[in-house]
Design a protein around this motif. Structure first.
Motif, PDB file in Angstrom:
ATOM      1  N   SER A   8      -2.308  11.276 -29.230  1.00  0.00           N
ATOM      2  CA  SER A   8      -0.917  10.907 -28.919  1.00  0.00           C
ATOM      3  C   SER A   8      -0.496   9.738 -29.796  1.00  0.00           C
ATOM      4  CB  SER A   8      -0.816  10.491 -27.453  1.00  0.00           C
ATOM      5  OG  SER A   8       0.387   9.783 -27.218  1.00  0.00           O
ATOM      6  N   ALA A  68      -1.046  12.968 -17.734  1.00  0.00           N
ATOM      7  CA  ALA A  68      -0.736  13.988 -18.746  1.00  0.00           C
ATOM      8  C   ALA A  68      -1.882  14.969 -18.951  1.00  0.00           C
ATOM      9  CB  ALA A  68      -0.391  13.323 -20.078  1.00  0.00           C
ATOM     10  N   THR A  69      -3.127  14.488 -18.898  1.00  0.00           N
ATOM     11  CA  THR A  69      -4.281  15.371 -19.103  1.00  0.00           C
ATOM     12  C   THR A  69      -4.234  16.507 -18.082  1.00  0.00           C
ATOM     13  OG1 THR A  69      -5.507  13.348 -19.657  1.00  0.00           O
ATOM     14  CG2 THR A  69      -6.781  15.373 -19.489  1.00  0.00           C
ATOM     15  N   ASP A  84      -9.645  14.937 -25.457  1.00  0.00           N
ATOM     16  CA  ASP A  84      -8.406  14.166 -25.318  1.00  0.00           C
ATOM     17  C   ASP A  84      -8.646  12.804 -25.969  1.00  0.00           C
ATOM     18  OD1 ASP A  84      -6.167  12.737 -24.651  1.00  0.00           O
ATOM     19  OD2 ASP A  84      -6.094  13.387 -22.565  1.00  0.00           O
ATOM     20  N   LEU A 133      -2.341  19.028 -25.827  1.00  0.00           N
ATOM     21  CA  LEU A 133      -3.377  19.507 -24.894  1.00  0.00           C
ATOM     22  C   LEU A 133      -3.009  20.885 -24.362  1.00  0.00           C
ATOM     23  CD1 LEU A 133      -4.004  16.224 -22.857  1.00  0.00           C
ATOM     24  CD2 LEU A 133      -5.642  17.333 -24.395  1.00  0.00           C
ATOM     25  N   ALA A 180      -6.306  10.618 -26.943  1.00  0.00           N
ATOM     26  CA  ALA A 180      -5.089   9.802 -26.904  1.00  0.00           C
ATOM     27  C   ALA A 180      -5.403   8.307 -26.987  1.00  0.00           C
ATOM     28  CB  ALA A 180      -4.296  10.107 -25.635  1.00  0.00           C
ATOM     29  N   HIS A 181      -6.692   7.943 -26.687  1.00  0.00           N
ATOM     30  CA  HIS A 181      -7.093   6.528 -26.750  1.00  0.00           C
ATOM     31  C   HIS A 181      -8.062   6.277 -27.897  1.00  0.00           C
ATOM     32  CE1 HIS A 181      -6.444   6.048 -22.083  1.00  0.00           C
ATOM     33  NE2 HIS A 181      -5.394   6.535 -22.709  1.00  0.00           N
ATOM     34  N   LYS A 192       0.362   3.543 -27.977  1.00  0.00           N
ATOM     35  CA  LYS A 192      -0.968   3.973 -28.435  1.00  0.00           C
ATOM     36  C   LYS A 192      -1.385   3.218 -29.701  1.00  0.00           C
ATOM     37  CE  LYS A 192      -1.176   6.587 -24.939  1.00  0.00           C
ATOM     38  NZ  LYS A 192      -1.167   7.980 -24.573  1.00  0.00           N
ATOM     39  N   ASN A 225       4.362  15.352 -28.876  1.00  0.00           N
ATOM     40  CA  ASN A 225       3.660  14.344 -28.063  1.00  0.00           C
ATOM     41  C   ASN A 225       2.224  14.792 -27.789  1.00  0.00           C
ATOM     42  OD1 ASN A 225       3.569  15.878 -25.490  1.00  0.00           O
ATOM     43  ND2 ASN A 225       5.783  15.574 -25.491  1.00  0.00           N
ATOM     44  N   GLY A 226       1.495  13.944 -27.110  1.00  0.00           N
ATOM     45  CA  GLY A 226       0.069  14.182 -26.863  1.00  0.00           C
ATOM     46  C   GLY A 226      -0.212  14.884 -25.550  1.00  0.00           C
ATOM     47  N   THR A 227       0.838  15.382 -24.896  1.00  0.00           N
ATOM     48  CA  THR A 227       0.666  16.233 -23.716  1.00  0.00           C
ATOM     49  C   THR A 227       0.732  17.694 -24.144  1.00  0.00           C
ATOM     50  OG1 THR A 227       1.750  14.541 -22.375  1.00  0.00           O
ATOM     51  CG2 THR A 227       1.483  16.715 -21.387  1.00  0.00           C
ATOM     52  N   THR A 229      -7.750   9.237 -15.554  1.00  0.00           N
ATOM     53  CA  THR A 229      -7.105   9.425 -16.859  1.00  0.00           C
ATOM     54  C   THR A 229      -5.611   9.311 -16.609  1.00  0.00           C
ATOM     55  OG1 THR A 229      -6.753  10.949 -18.738  1.00  0.00           O
ATOM     56  CG2 THR A 229      -7.085  11.970 -16.592  1.00  0.00           C
ATOM     57  N   TRP A 230      -4.842   9.331 -17.681  1.00  0.00           N
ATOM     58  CA  TRP A 230      -3.385   9.385 -17.548  1.00  0.00           C
ATOM     59  C   TRP A 230      -3.009  10.786 -17.020  1.00  0.00           C
ATOM     60  CZ3 TRP A 230       0.697   6.915 -16.631  1.00  0.00           C
ATOM     61  CH2 TRP A 230       1.965   7.355 -17.026  1.00  0.00           C
ATOM     62  N   VAL A 265     -12.049  12.926 -21.772  1.00  0.00           N
ATOM     63  CA  VAL A 265     -11.097  11.932 -22.275  1.00  0.00           C
ATOM     64  C   VAL A 265     -11.907  10.750 -22.788  1.00  0.00           C
ATOM     65  CG1 VAL A 265      -9.188  10.396 -21.649  1.00  0.00           C
ATOM     66  CG2 VAL A 265      -9.378  12.652 -20.564  1.00  0.00           C
ATOM     67  N   TYR A 319      -5.051   3.166 -14.529  1.00  0.00           N
ATOM     68  CA  TYR A 319      -4.144   4.204 -14.031  1.00  0.00           C
ATOM     69  C   TYR A 319      -4.418   4.538 -12.567  1.00  0.00           C
ATOM     70  CZ  TYR A 319      -3.813   5.451 -19.030  1.00  0.00           C
ATOM     71  OH  TYR A 319      -3.643   5.457 -20.372  1.00  0.00           O
ATOM     72  N   GLY A 346       4.912  11.377 -30.387  1.00  0.00           N
ATOM     73  CA  GLY A 346       4.213  12.199 -31.367  1.00  0.00           C
ATOM     74  C   GLY A 346       2.828  12.556 -30.859  1.00  0.00           C
TER      75      GLY A 346
HETATM   76  C1  LIG Z   1      -0.885   9.008 -23.577  1.00  0.00           C
HETATM   77  C2  LIG Z   1      -1.874   9.990 -23.092  1.00  0.00           C
HETATM   78  C3  LIG Z   1      -1.678  11.380 -23.193  1.00  0.00           C
HETATM   79  C4  LIG Z   1      -0.375  12.040 -23.539  1.00  0.00           C
HETATM   80  O1  LIG Z   1       0.313  11.530 -24.534  1.00  0.00           O
HETATM   81  P1  LIG Z   1       1.925  11.572 -24.606  1.00  0.00           P
HETATM   82  O2  LIG Z   1       2.129  11.459 -26.069  1.00  0.00           O
HETATM   83  O3  LIG Z   1       2.413  10.380 -23.843  1.00  0.00           O
HETATM   84  O4  LIG Z   1       2.411  12.861 -24.051  1.00  0.00           O
HETATM   85  C5  LIG Z   1      -2.729  12.228 -22.863  1.00  0.00           C
HETATM   86  N1  LIG Z   1      -3.877  11.747 -22.404  1.00  0.00           N
HETATM   87  C6  LIG Z   1      -4.095  10.428 -22.251  1.00  0.00           C
HETATM   88  C7  LIG Z   1      -5.421   9.968 -21.750  1.00  0.00           C
HETATM   89  C8  LIG Z   1      -3.094   9.513 -22.564  1.00  0.00           C
HETATM   90  O5  LIG Z   1      -3.310   8.209 -22.387  1.00  0.00           O
END
Ligand SMILES: *Cc1c(COP(=O)(O)O)cnc(C)c1O
Length: 416
Positions: free
Chosen positions: A195, A102-103, A171, A78, A173-174, A200, A73-75, A99-100, A145, A342, A207
């Motif tokens: 991510s 997760a960052t 980051d 990072l 993810a977007h 996404k 995943n995208g966490t 941000t989400w 981000v 968010y 992933g």
């Molecule tokens: C979705 C997201 C993540 C993490 O991604 P996951 O795959 O859901 O763990 C990290 N940073 C941002 C800004 C996100 O939107």
């Protein structure tokens, strides 16, 4: 049509965008389905498989990086990018307040301290002056981000990181497919993290991937996610172990995810072109409408990527109208797919980190303003609607903005 005289649907008027056709997400195709069945029958489902390695390289190539390391995943991508730079307890990592979560969680997982910093009012991404002001002797890394439909100022972030000897981790993810000054996002910092979660702009259920152009980083990242095994090593066939003390995890993703993403990567340019055309169409429609604006693209964006299109109701006459009422009015017009942002991480419902374990630098006024009071986001796949539906959407927003007085009358009466 004289929009200003149109009565809000909330007040019994006719909805401006009643029958929008929403595209389905994630995309499915017969070709991907054939690959998935083939992988299933092959019994090779994970562990440095052919699709994993091919996808990682194809995705890196598409973003102008030399190496890609595919993960779960995208966490954790990072987390690994920070661990790679030795970030741990006592260290501070600068991240945007908006941000989400997760960052921030990636920093927390390593026992380090996330430092929330304000964003710029135009791009809604990290503010370089606020970053500078937040740096202390304990700062080790900055994670800009590339939020929603913009990008952080990578020239400014890179200069700050170099001046203070900090790791720059993007980051992304977007930001699938985005370009800063002609160069792929994720290839400008030391590591770029993406991510592929369900919603996404490229989606495989779950992933993530780290991009880098440093071969030793790539090798270490691979070992980190593969419990110490090096790149492309089959189960039981390791020739060497990981460096002493390096944290190693099982963050492997499967062949199924990689195969789905290989198909989506081939369609990514066309998808982003469509999003850009429709985003530009909406921007043009809203350009001279008082009360609403669209998040600015990155200063050097030569190809904007979109996770969301962010509308900002932060000017007169919409400025003082509660966000929940604006959302309600838009929803009544037919825009049921628009949601608040968010919000700032440290006020998020899911944020349960004790205040001793993070720091808020300055007042984060812009992030709080946009995040808590003025920002409404539309997730990317609605940018794939037809031009006629995009126009209906734009007209519905214009109608709501032009009826600010009617909305304000409601807040006045609800207070009485
Ligand atoms: C979705 C997201 C993540 C993490 O991604 P996951 O795959 O859901 O763990 C990290 N940073 C941002 C800004 C996100 O939107």
């Amino acid at each position: 049509m004289n929009l200003s005289s149109d009565k809000l649907a909330l007040d019994g008027g006719t909805p401006a965008a009643a029958n929008l056709q929403f595209p389905a997400w994630p995309p499915v195709s017969d070709d991907a389905e054939r690959d998935l069945v083939e992988i299933y029958r092959s019994r090779n489902w994970s562990f440095g498989g052919a699709h994993e390695l091919a996808f990682a390289q194809e995705f890196a190539d598409a973003h102008d990086a030399d190496f890609g390391v595919f993960m779960v995943n995208g966490t954790v991508t990072l987390q690994c990018a920070l661990a790679l730079h030795g970030v741990g307890p006592g260290d501070e990592v600068i991240i945007p307040a908006l941000t989400w979560p997760a960052t921030a969680m990636a920093v927390i997982y390593l026992g380090a301290t996330p430092v929330f910093v304000d964003v710029r009012p135009d791009t809604i991404c990290l503010d370089e002056a606020a970053v500078e002001a937040a740096i202390t002797p304990r700062t080790r890394a900055i994670i800009p981000v590339h939020l929603y439909g913009s990008m952080a100022d990578l020239d400014a972030m890179k200069a700050i990181a170099e001046r203070h000897d900090l790791a720059l981790i993007e980051d992304c993810a977007h930001a699938h497919g985005g370009k800063w000054n002609g160069k792929g996002l994720g290839s400008i910092g030391a590591v770029g993290s993406f991510s592929f979660q369900q919603s996404k702009t490229m989606a495989a259920g779950e992933g993530g991937i780290c991009l880098t152009s440093d071969e030793s980083f790539a090798e270490k990242l691979y070992r980190m996610k593969h419990i110490g095994y090096g790149p492309a090593v089959r189960q039981g066939a390791a020739a060497s172990g990981p460096p002493e003390g390096m944290p190693v995890y099982n963050f492997r993703a499967t062949e199924f995810q990689a195969a789905i993403l290989r198909h989506q990567l081939r369609e990514l340019d066309a998808l982003i072109d469509r999003y850009n055309a429709n985003a530009a169409r909406l921007e043009a429609m809203l350009q001279d409408v008082p009360g609403v604006r669209v998040q600015s693209r990155g200063r050097c964006s030569t190809r904007q990527s979109y996770y969301c299109l962010l509308f900002l109701f932060d000017e007169e006459p919409m400025k003082d109208i509660p966000l929940s009422l604006i959302q309600q009015a838009l929803s009544a017009e037919g825009l049921t797919m628009l949601w608040p942002t968010y919000g700032v991480v440290y006020k998020h419902l899911l944020w349960n980190v004790p205040s001793a374990n993070y720091r808020i630098a300055g007042d984060c006024r812009v992030a709080e303003d946009v995040g808590m009071a003025h920002g409404i986001a539309m997730v990317h796949y609605f940018l794939g609607m037809s031009e006629a539906d995009i126009d209906a959407l734009g007209n519905a927003i214009i109608k709501v903005a032009r009826n600010a007085d009617a909305l304000r009358a409601r807040t006045a009466s609800s207070v009485e």
